[in-house]
Design a protein around this motif. Sequence first.
Motif, PDB file in Angstrom:
ATOM      1  N   PHE A   1     -60.120  28.881  17.310  1.00  0.00           N
ATOM      2  CA  PHE A   1     -60.541  27.866  17.584  1.00  0.00           C
ATOM      3  C   PHE A   1     -61.596  27.184  16.383  1.00  0.00           C
ATOM      4  O   PHE A   1     -62.027  26.402  16.374  1.00  0.00           O
ATOM      5  CB  PHE A   1     -61.442  28.026  18.931  1.00  0.00           C
ATOM      6  N   GLU A   2     -61.617  28.670  15.267  1.00  0.00           N
ATOM      7  CA  GLU A   2     -63.009  28.142  14.750  1.00  0.00           C
ATOM      8  C   GLU A   2     -62.619  27.386  13.480  1.00  0.00           C
ATOM      9  O   GLU A   2     -63.148  26.499  13.023  1.00  0.00           O
ATOM     10  CB  GLU A   2     -63.400  29.756  14.266  1.00  0.00           C
ATOM     11  N   SER A   3     -61.024  28.055  12.307  1.00  0.00           N
ATOM     12  CA  SER A   3     -61.294  26.474  12.246  1.00  0.00           C
ATOM     13  C   SER A   3     -60.109  26.889  10.590  1.00  0.00           C
ATOM     14  O   SER A   3     -59.720  27.824  11.503  1.00  0.00           O
ATOM     15  CB  SER A   3     -62.563  26.869  10.146  1.00  0.00           C
TER      16      SER A   3
ATOM     17  N   ASN B   1     -43.481  31.347   5.056  1.00  0.00           N
ATOM     18  CA  ASN B   1     -45.108  31.487   5.206  1.00  0.00           C
ATOM     19  C   ASN B   1     -45.659  30.502   4.696  1.00  0.00           C
ATOM     20  O   ASN B   1     -47.184  30.198   4.672  1.00  0.00           O
ATOM     21  CB  ASN B   1     -45.443  32.512   4.521  1.00  0.00           C
ATOM     22  N   ARG B   2     -45.647  30.177   3.686  1.00  0.00           N
ATOM     23  CA  ARG B   2     -45.655  28.684   2.719  1.00  0.00           C
ATOM     24  C   ARG B   2     -45.377  27.775   3.371  1.00  0.00           C
ATOM     25  O   ARG B   2     -46.225  27.028   3.395  1.00  0.00           O
ATOM     26  CB  ARG B   2     -45.185  28.588   1.585  1.00  0.00           C
ATOM     27  N   ASP B   3     -44.286  27.439   3.981  1.00  0.00           N
ATOM     28  CA  ASP B   3     -45.108  26.005   4.834  1.00  0.00           C
ATOM     29  C   ASP B   3     -45.973  25.880   6.331  1.00  0.00           C
ATOM     30  O   ASP B   3     -46.370  25.146   6.391  1.00  0.00           O
ATOM     31  CB  ASP B   3     -43.464  26.099   5.391  1.00  0.00           C
ATOM     32  N   TYR B   4     -45.949  27.419   6.507  1.00  0.00           N
ATOM     33  CA  TYR B   4     -47.446  27.777   7.482  1.00  0.00           C
ATOM     34  C   TYR B   4     -48.736  27.441   6.754  1.00  0.00           C
ATOM     35  O   TYR B   4     -49.296  27.043   7.110  1.00  0.00           O
ATOM     36  CB  TYR B   4     -47.341  28.727   7.870  1.00  0.00           C
ATOM     37  N   LYS B   5     -49.001  27.725   5.786  1.00  0.00           N
ATOM     38  CA  LYS B   5     -49.803  27.855   4.730  1.00  0.00           C
ATOM     39  C   LYS B   5     -50.297  26.336   4.230  1.00  0.00           C
ATOM     40  O   LYS B   5     -51.346  25.657   4.569  1.00  0.00           O
ATOM     41  CB  LYS B   5     -49.634  28.749   3.349  1.00  0.00           C
ATOM     42  N   ASP B   6     -48.604  25.917   3.758  1.00  0.00           N
ATOM     43  CA  ASP B   6     -49.548  24.496   3.859  1.00  0.00           C
ATOM     44  C   ASP B   6     -49.181  22.664   4.741  1.00  0.00           C
ATOM     45  O   ASP B   6     -48.933  21.774   4.097  1.00  0.00           O
ATOM     46  CB  ASP B   6     -48.461  23.591   2.788  1.00  0.00           C
ATOM     47  N   GLY B   7     -48.429  23.476   5.620  1.00  0.00           N
ATOM     48  CA  GLY B   7     -48.436  22.977   7.079  1.00  0.00           C
ATOM     49  C   GLY B   7     -49.701  22.170   7.116  1.00  0.00           C
ATOM     50  O   GLY B   7     -50.517  22.394   7.318  1.00  0.00           O
ATOM     51  N   ALA B   8     -49.404  21.676   8.829  1.00  0.00           N
ATOM     52  CA  ALA B   8     -50.758  21.052   9.931  1.00  0.00           C
ATOM     53  C   ALA B   8     -52.040  22.250  10.468  1.00  0.00           C
ATOM     54  O   ALA B   8     -50.760  22.980  10.693  1.00  0.00           O
ATOM     55  CB  ALA B   8     -50.071  19.950  10.960  1.00  0.00           C
ATOM     56  N   ASP B   9     -52.457  21.768  11.241  1.00  0.00           N
ATOM     57  CA  ASP B   9     -53.334  22.346  11.838  1.00  0.00           C
ATOM     58  C   ASP B   9     -52.717  22.546  12.892  1.00  0.00           C
ATOM     59  O   ASP B   9     -52.465  21.015  13.753  1.00  0.00           O
ATOM     60  CB  ASP B   9     -54.602  21.544  11.914  1.00  0.00           C
TER      61      ASP B   9
ATOM     62  N   PRO C   1     -59.645  20.571  19.248  1.00  0.00           N
ATOM     63  CA  PRO C   1     -59.468  19.633  19.951  1.00  0.00           C
ATOM     64  C   PRO C   1     -58.434  18.991  20.870  1.00  0.00           C
ATOM     65  O   PRO C   1     -58.248  18.019  22.060  1.00  0.00           O
ATOM     66  CB  PRO C   1     -60.837  18.576  19.371  1.00  0.00           C
ATOM     67  N   ASN C   2     -57.487  18.894  19.551  1.00  0.00           N
ATOM     68  CA  ASN C   2     -55.852  18.282  20.511  1.00  0.00           C
ATOM     69  C   ASN C   2     -54.926  19.504  20.872  1.00  0.00           C
ATOM     70  O   ASN C   2     -53.835  19.212  20.541  1.00  0.00           O
ATOM     71  CB  ASN C   2     -55.517  17.268  19.413  1.00  0.00           C
ATOM     72  N   GLY C   3     -55.673  21.059  20.774  1.00  0.00           N
ATOM     73  CA  GLY C   3     -54.012  22.143  19.882  1.00  0.00           C
ATOM     74  C   GLY C   3     -53.079  22.079  21.747  1.00  0.00           C
ATOM     75  O   GLY C   3     -53.904  21.284  22.538  1.00  0.00           O
ATOM     76  N   LEU C   4     -52.201  22.329  21.140  1.00  0.00           N
ATOM     77  CA  LEU C   4     -51.830  22.437  22.518  1.00  0.00           C
ATOM     78  C   LEU C   4     -52.138  23.579  23.826  1.00  0.00           C
ATOM     79  O   LEU C   4     -52.272  23.071  25.110  1.00  0.00           O
ATOM     80  CB  LEU C   4     -50.837  23.212  22.384  1.00  0.00           C
ATOM     81  N   GLU C   5     -53.149  24.070  23.235  1.00  0.00           N
ATOM     82  CA  GLU C   5     -53.939  25.206  24.306  1.00  0.00           C
ATOM     83  C   GLU C   5     -54.473  24.674  24.864  1.00  0.00           C
ATOM     84  O   GLU C   5     -54.846  24.114  26.389  1.00  0.00           O
ATOM     85  CB  GLU C   5     -54.114  26.529  23.916  1.00  0.00           C
ATOM     86  N   VAL C   6     -55.918  23.718  24.542  1.00  0.00           N
ATOM     87  CA  VAL C   6     -56.790  22.350  24.875  1.00  0.00           C
ATOM     88  C   VAL C   6     -55.701  21.796  25.992  1.00  0.00           C
ATOM     89  O   VAL C   6     -56.097  21.449  26.808  1.00  0.00           O
ATOM     90  CB  VAL C   6     -57.210  21.811  23.961  1.00  0.00           C
TER      91      VAL C   6
END
Length: 273
Positions: free
Chosen positions: A42-44, A76-84, A90-95
């Motif tokens: 959750f931090e950042s 890995n590069r798609d993960y780093k350059d992708g969306a949060d 605040p609007n995450g799947l677990e939330v």
Amino acid sequence: MKRNLLNQLIFIPAFFFASFSFGQVKRLNDPSIVAHNKRMVFESWGDFRPYPKYTLGIQTNFAYATVWGWLSPAKNRDYKDGADIRPLKPNGLEVQRLVELEFQRKEAEKIKIQVDTLYTRNVQDLAHWSSATVSADPLWLLYYNRMLTPLNSFPINPQNYIQWQLKDDKTYQNMLANGGIAHLEKELALLKDKYKNSRTLDMPRGKRFLMYHETLIGWRNFKNQLRAFDNKNTLYLEYKKLLTKSRTRIERNWQIKDITLARKVMMEYHNKF
């Protein structure tokens, strides 16, 4: 014997040393793993370690190149350059799951309240429908029990004037002869049957008390009919008795008068003819 004792003395220290060695857990503090945990919780979003190192504009950190750089897999590069994609943002799947879970919990509480209400109502309806609880109903105890007790205690098949609650046996015999008893027997059987059904059948409480009231009205009508039959037949017997006495007296007076008149005529004319 000495050899076994020596083996035991060697084994015990070795056992404690092994237990102490295996009991120690080395704590791994990898900054890249810590950053990944922070990023994925959750931090950042960010802090992609290891960091790149540049020398004369050329990235020289082999670890970065193999994890995030040009030597790393494309995912890995798609993960780093992708969306949060933090699940606890605040609007995450677990939330969203937690919010949905809370919503479902509240809905479950509402459903439980409704089910409990339905259950309570069904239990009450069952108590009102069932014939097993009719004797405990307040309205029955306060009114209808007292009003219908005479019907319940009235004989099912009366055989004499005492059981029919008539004045005397002559009235009963006269009603038996003219069909009054047969009519009252049918009325009594219907009332007894309705009373029994109202007490033994399963039905709504309102319908049961309607049957009580209909039975009570029928019982009152039956008592009125019984009194009317009794009074009419008693009056009939009294009139019949009075008429019989009067006819006997008139016939006797006429008979005496005729004899006297005949004698008078004979005494008056016996010398003339």
